[in-house]
Enzyme design. Structure first.
Site, PDB file in Angstrom:
ATOM      1  NE  ARG A  80      44.001  39.112  30.690  1.00 43.64           N
ATOM      2  CZ  ARG A  80      44.791  39.704  29.798  1.00 43.64           C
ATOM      3  NH1 ARG A  80      45.373  38.983  28.856  1.00 43.64           N
ATOM      4  NH2 ARG A  80      44.994  41.006  29.845  1.00 43.64           N
ATOM      5  CG  HIS A  83      38.083  36.572  31.671  1.00 44.18           C
ATOM      6  ND1 HIS A  83      36.936  37.147  31.161  1.00 44.18           N
ATOM      7  CD2 HIS A  83      37.748  36.149  32.919  1.00 44.18           C
ATOM      8  CE1 HIS A  83      35.963  37.082  32.059  1.00 44.18           C
ATOM      9  NE2 HIS A  83      36.422  36.474  33.129  1.00 44.18           N
ATOM     10  NE  ARG A 120      42.573  40.545  27.141  1.00 45.78           N
ATOM     11  CZ  ARG A 120      42.151  39.377  27.637  1.00 45.78           C
ATOM     12  NH1 ARG A 120      41.300  39.354  28.648  1.00 45.78           N
ATOM     13  NH2 ARG A 120      42.576  38.239  27.135  1.00 45.78           N
ATOM     14  CG  ASN A 156      31.895  38.506  33.505  1.00 48.64           C
ATOM     15  OD1 ASN A 156      32.972  38.693  32.962  1.00 48.64           O
ATOM     16  ND2 ASN A 156      31.723  37.617  34.465  1.00 48.64           N
ATOM     17  CG  HIS A 347      43.253  44.855  41.128  1.00 45.78           C
ATOM     18  ND1 HIS A 347      42.399  43.932  41.680  1.00 45.78           N
ATOM     19  CD2 HIS A 347      43.986  45.342  42.151  1.00 45.78           C
ATOM     20  CE1 HIS A 347      42.612  43.871  42.986  1.00 45.78           C
ATOM     21  NE2 HIS A 347      43.559  44.717  43.293  1.00 45.78           N
ATOM     22  NE  ARG A 366      36.142  40.058  40.134  1.00 44.66           N
ATOM     23  CZ  ARG A 366      35.541  40.867  39.267  1.00 44.66           C
ATOM     24  NH1 ARG A 366      34.389  41.438  39.569  1.00 44.66           N
ATOM     25  NH2 ARG A 366      36.101  41.125  38.100  1.00 44.66           N
ATOM     26  CE1 TYR A 370      39.595  39.690  39.935  1.00 45.26           C
ATOM     27  CE2 TYR A 370      40.179  40.266  37.690  1.00 45.26           C
ATOM     28  CZ  TYR A 370      39.288  39.720  38.587  1.00 45.26           C
ATOM     29  OH  TYR A 370      38.105  39.189  38.149  1.00 45.26           O
TER      30      TYR A 370
HETATM   31 FE1  HDD Z   1      37.705  37.602  37.280  1.00 41.35          FE
HETATM   32  C1  HDD Z   1      40.116  37.982  34.947  1.00 41.35           C
HETATM   33  C2  HDD Z   1      35.514  39.428  35.354  1.00 41.35           C
HETATM   34  C3  HDD Z   1      35.145  36.852  39.451  1.00 41.35           C
HETATM   35  C4  HDD Z   1      39.902  36.193  39.360  1.00 41.35           C
HETATM   36  N1  HDD Z   1      37.790  38.514  35.489  1.00 41.35           N
HETATM   37  C5  HDD Z   1      38.882  38.569  34.687  1.00 41.35           C
HETATM   38  C6  HDD Z   1      38.573  39.319  33.498  1.00 41.35           C
HETATM   39  C7  HDD Z   1      37.276  39.723  33.615  1.00 41.35           C
HETATM   40  C8  HDD Z   1      36.787  39.219  34.879  1.00 41.35           C
HETATM   41  C9  HDD Z   1      36.495  40.537  32.615  1.00 41.35           C
HETATM   42  C10 HDD Z   1      39.525  39.574  32.343  1.00 41.35           C
HETATM   43  C11 HDD Z   1      40.237  40.877  32.520  1.00 41.35           C
HETATM   44  C12 HDD Z   1      41.101  41.140  31.318  1.00 41.35           C
HETATM   45  O1  HDD Z   1      40.541  41.330  30.239  1.00 41.35           O
HETATM   46  O2  HDD Z   1      42.322  41.143  31.484  1.00 41.35           O
HETATM   47  N2  HDD Z   1      35.708  37.982  37.343  1.00 41.35           N
HETATM   48  C13 HDD Z   1      35.032  38.842  36.512  1.00 41.35           C
HETATM   49  C14 HDD Z   1      33.706  39.048  37.032  1.00 41.35           C
HETATM   50  C15 HDD Z   1      33.591  38.322  38.163  1.00 41.35           C
HETATM   51  C16 HDD Z   1      34.863  37.652  38.376  1.00 41.35           C
HETATM   52  C17 HDD Z   1      32.662  39.946  36.404  1.00 41.35           C
HETATM   53  C18 HDD Z   1      32.440  38.164  39.106  1.00 41.35           C
HETATM   54  C19 HDD Z   1      31.615  39.107  39.366  1.00 41.35           C
HETATM   55  N3  HDD Z   1      37.533  36.653  39.043  1.00 41.35           N
HETATM   56  C20 HDD Z   1      36.403  36.489  39.808  1.00 41.35           C
HETATM   57  C21 HDD Z   1      36.756  35.912  41.086  1.00 41.35           C
HETATM   58  C22 HDD Z   1      38.112  35.738  41.076  1.00 41.35           C
HETATM   59  C23 HDD Z   1      38.581  36.202  39.790  1.00 41.35           C
HETATM   60  C24 HDD Z   1      35.784  35.583  42.195  1.00 41.35           C
HETATM   61  C25 HDD Z   1      39.021  35.191  42.141  1.00 41.35           C
HETATM   62  C26 HDD Z   1      38.833  35.385  43.415  1.00 41.35           C
HETATM   63  N4  HDD Z   1      39.641  37.080  37.127  1.00 41.35           N
HETATM   64  C27 HDD Z   1      40.358  36.540  38.131  1.00 41.35           C
HETATM   65  C28 HDD Z   1      41.827  36.377  37.793  1.00 41.35           C
HETATM   66  C29 HDD Z   1      41.894  37.013  36.372  1.00 41.35           C
HETATM   67  C30 HDD Z   1      40.456  37.365  36.096  1.00 41.35           C
HETATM   68  C31 HDD Z   1      42.353  34.998  37.958  1.00 41.35           C
HETATM   69  C32 HDD Z   1      42.584  36.198  35.278  1.00 41.35           C
HETATM   70  C33 HDD Z   1      43.492  37.149  34.572  1.00 41.35           C
HETATM   71  C34 HDD Z   1      43.438  38.371  35.352  1.00 41.35           C
HETATM   72  O3  HDD Z   1      42.631  38.204  36.423  1.00 41.35           O
HETATM   73  O4  HDD Z   1      44.047  39.393  35.117  1.00 41.35           O
HETATM   74  O5  HDD Z   1      42.610  37.053  38.703  1.00 41.35           O
END
Ligand code: HDD
Length: 689
Positions: A80, A83, A120, A156, A347, A366, A370
């Site tokens: 990832r 995370h 997770r 989070n 997602h 977001r 995802y």
């Molecule tokens: Fe995110 C993963 C939580 C903002 C893009 N995010 C990811 C995971 C968590 C969060 C817990 C891990 C999920 C797992 O265990 O598979 N993220 C947050 C929180 C945010 C946040 C609480 C703000 C309130 N995230 C955020 C933004 C973006 C992303 C603004 C992009 C626009 N996040 C991602 C991602 C991930 C991710 C790149 C990496 C792996 C995945 O999604 O599945 O898409």
């Protein structure tokens, strides 16, 4: 653990959920089976490749070798982007009270309904192999397998975020990740680019306060809060909406490690948080989190001095109380880390009827990111068919084909509208359960801009600071000093000192000490508001599942087995540490199994230390020089320490907060209880101040 609802747990905790049953169809047990290729061919040889002569070259013809090697060569998938390091578990969610008045979400209607979940937990910045106990935000992502489809709450352990608009997320992540020229440092925010980002993006100030606090160092995934962060919408059967924020409250309270301990743990046990979760579930100490909601009416949107769409703001619990509406219990470890924890795809856009979005610009972004990331991570558009991602609700649509398609869709029709299949699969009107987006009225010009109501970056950072106890404040100051101490560019350190003067001038002055910076010239935030709910000092304090190192040698006195039984009765885990593995024998002939040799154990792996009585036992312990450091280190980490009679010779202090000593002839029961109370208190901070 939670008396009010423990009965319903007892009934459900070992029952298979519908998701468990679904997963069983995909679970394979190789135990006792013959070895085959992936084509099901039984093989006779798995150690020697096919060669032209015993010392000759390997032959291309060896299909078993080629298949085995090719599969191995492709075992890894991209981690990832954030995370990457995580740990998951199965469980279930159950309501305390119906939320029918606020939402039509089926899983939030009936307290008798059991909804399977997979959670997770993760760190954010580090790679898959990084240590668990780094200073970082923790992810807390929950997939509810509801009858109406999967609902993902991707949160989070902190209720705010670093940036207000998803457009800035890649920049923030680039800044906190290892620097690109040399890929250093791993899983750390203590470097120039992170702090340069903070210095130039003042909206981060509030989240940085959280990140520098002890919330970044959770003692256990079981002992941290979870937050949905954004404002979402609940929509009820009548179409009436409420704004809602989601909370997870750990039944064991919110507790942290101390910084020195976390750094040592990163070497001694990089899997500390993983192991803790696994062991807790394995031993039936199921982690529990109560589910809470803060709700306000649509007409109250503008009643606050912050914008409810701004993800860098909390809704103080004293103004908008958290209503506890249910509980999640994690009761099953994974069968296979990769298949489940690595392949699960969350997602925030996976919603069910009754739950909807708001225009929070971070959330909106977001909703794109995802699915997009899963395409490269999981290799195509069919990741929803991977067993852990499959909903328990039926799936019927006209989406077809693509990499790794598993479903065999029958018939000629793969389009809507159609006549051949009677226009099925057919959409279902909202009144009968089809998802309908909330009909929010929107108006405006297309602009690339941010509302003025998002421009206060410091009041809530000050609210957080004002709400901390002196110990927590000191930890925050030390964290800033540590992190900025690693920053090479002096001007960045100065910018940070000046920036945080806008939060609180005392904070900035204290940070500045020892950094070679000029103390702040500005006077700091005017806000003197505080929110007691933000201080971890006010959390639930229980001794349950705390781990005690029992230092003992041969000749321990009779009080020890008595006290151990008392501690175990209170739900505390006791593990004997002695110079040698095996069994030790007490003064009266009783035996105890040694779990760790002193060589392999360290005080950072435990919550408390108990030293056995008996002159012989003490002198045996002292044959290992390390024993004194063991107790001293626990003391320096503010942990409860207890000693029976002669055991007190190993303590670095004879008395004080969190030090419990049983004198000869003292009732061991009273001693045991005093130790249990000291363990429940978690840490004894008066040793610092
Ligand atoms: Fe995110 C993963 C939580 C903002 C893009 N995010 C990811 C995971 C968590 C969060 C817990 C891990 C999920 C797992 O265990 O598979 N993220 C947050 C929180 C945010 C946040 C609480 C703000 C309130 N995230 C955020 C933004 C973006 C992303 C603004 C992009 C626009 N996040 C991602 C991602 C991930 C991710 C790149 C990496 C792996 C995945 O999604 O599945 O898409």
């Amino acid at each position: 653990m939670d008396n009010s609802n423990s009965n319903s747990n007892a009934n459900n905790s070992n029952k298979k959920t519908s998701k468990d049953q679904q997963l069983e169809q995909f679970t394979v047990d190789n135990d006792g089976k013959n070895l085959t290729t992936n084509q099901g061919l039984t093989v006779s040889e798995d150690e020697h490749s096919l060669k032209a002569g015993e010392r000759g070259p390997t032959l291309m013809e060896d299909f078993h070798f080629r298949e085995k090697m090719t599969h191995f060569d492709h075992e890894r998938i991209p981690e990832r982007i954030v995370h990457a390091r995580g740990f998951g578990a199965h469980g279930y969610f159950q309501l305390y009270e119906s939320m029918k008045d606020y939402t039509k979400a089926k899983f939030l209607q009936d307290p008798s309904v059991v909804t399977p979940v997979f959670v997770r937990f993760s760190t954010v910045a580090g790679s898959r192999g990084s240590a668990d106990t780094v200073r970082d935000v923790r992810g807390f992502a929950t997939k509810f397998y509801t009858e109406e489809g999967n609902y993902d709450l991707v949160g989070n352990n902190m209720p705010v975020f670093f940036v207000q608009d998803a457009m800035k997320f890649p920049d923030f992540v680039h800044a906190v990740k290892p620097e690109p020229h040399n890929e250093i440092p791993q899983a750390q925010s203590a470097h120039d680019t992170f702090w340069d980002f903070v210095a130039n993006n003042t909206e981060s100030a509030h989240m940085v306060m959280w990140a520098m606090s002890d919330r970044s160092l959770p003692r256990s995934f079981r002992m941290m809060e979870g937050f949905g962060v954004h404002t979402f919408r609940f929509v009820n059967e009548e179409g009436k909406a409420h704004f809602v924020k989601f909370h997870w409250k750990p039944v064991l309270g919110t507790h942290s490690l101390v910084w020195d301990e976390t750094q040592k743990l990163a070497g001694k046990d990089p899997d500390f948080n993983r192991r803790d979760l696994w062991d807790a579930i394995d031993t039936g100490n199921y982690p529990e989190f109560e589910f809470g909601v803060q709700m306000i009416g649509e007409d109250e949107e503008f009643n606050f001095d912050f914008d409810i769409l701004d993800p860098t703001k909390i809704w103080p619990e004293e103004i908008i109380p958290v209503r506890i509406i249910g509980k999640m219990t994690l009761n099953r470890n994974t069968d296979n880390f990769f298949a489940e924890t690595e392949q699960i795809a969350f997602h925030p856009g996976h919603v069910v009827p009754g739950i909807d979005f708001t225009n929070d610009p971070l959330l909106q972004g977001r909703l794109f990111s995802y699915t997009d990331t899963q395409l490269s991570r999981l290799g195509g558009p069919n990741f929803h068919e991977i067993p852990i991602n499959r909903p328990i609700a039926p799936v019927h649509n006209n989406q077809r084909d693509g990499m790794h398609r598993m479903t065999i869709n029958k018939g000629p029709v793969s389009y809507h509208k159609n006549g051949i299949a009677g226009n099925t699969p057919k959409p279902v009107p909202a009144e009968r359960g089809g998802y309908e987006h909330y009909t929010e009225k929107v108006e405006g010009r297309k602009v690339q801009a941010r509302s003025d109501s998002f421009k206060d970056h410091f009041s809530q950072a000050a609210l957080f600071w004002n709400s901390m106890s002196e110990v927590e404040k000191q930890h925050i100051v030390s964290a800033f000093q540590f992190e900025l101490g690693k920053v090479q560019r002096k001007e960045i350190r100065q910018q940070i000192v000046d920036l945080f003067a806008n939060v609180d001038s005392e904070l900035a002055t204290r940070i500045s000490e020892g950094l070679g910076t000029i103390p702040p010239q500005t006077s700091g935030s005017a806000s003197k508001d505080s929110s007691p709910a933000l201080s971890m000092m006010n959390t639930v304090k229980l001794p349950l599942t705390r781990k005690v190192a029992v230092l003992a040698g041969n000749g321990f006195t009779d009080e020890l087995p008595f006290v151990l039984a008392q501690l175990q009765q209170a739900g505390i885990i006791t593990e004997v540490v002695s110079p040698k593995l095996g069994v030790i024998t007490g003064k009266s002939g009783g035996e105890l199994e040694v779990k760790h040799s002193l060589l392999g154990a360290d005080s950072v792996l435990f919550d408390a230390v108990l030293v056995a009585g008996g002159a012989l036992s003490v002198s045996e312990l002292l044959t290992e020089q390390k024993v004194l450091d063991f107790v001293k280190e626990a003391y320096q980490h503010f942990k409860p320490i207890a000693a029976i009679a002669e055991g007190m010779n190993l303590l670095p202090a004879a008395s004080g907060e969190g030090i419990v000593v049983a004198q000869e002839n003292e009732d061991p029961k009273l001693f045991g209880q005093a130790f249990i109370d000291a363990i429940a208190a978690h840490r004894h901070w008066s040793r610092t101040i």
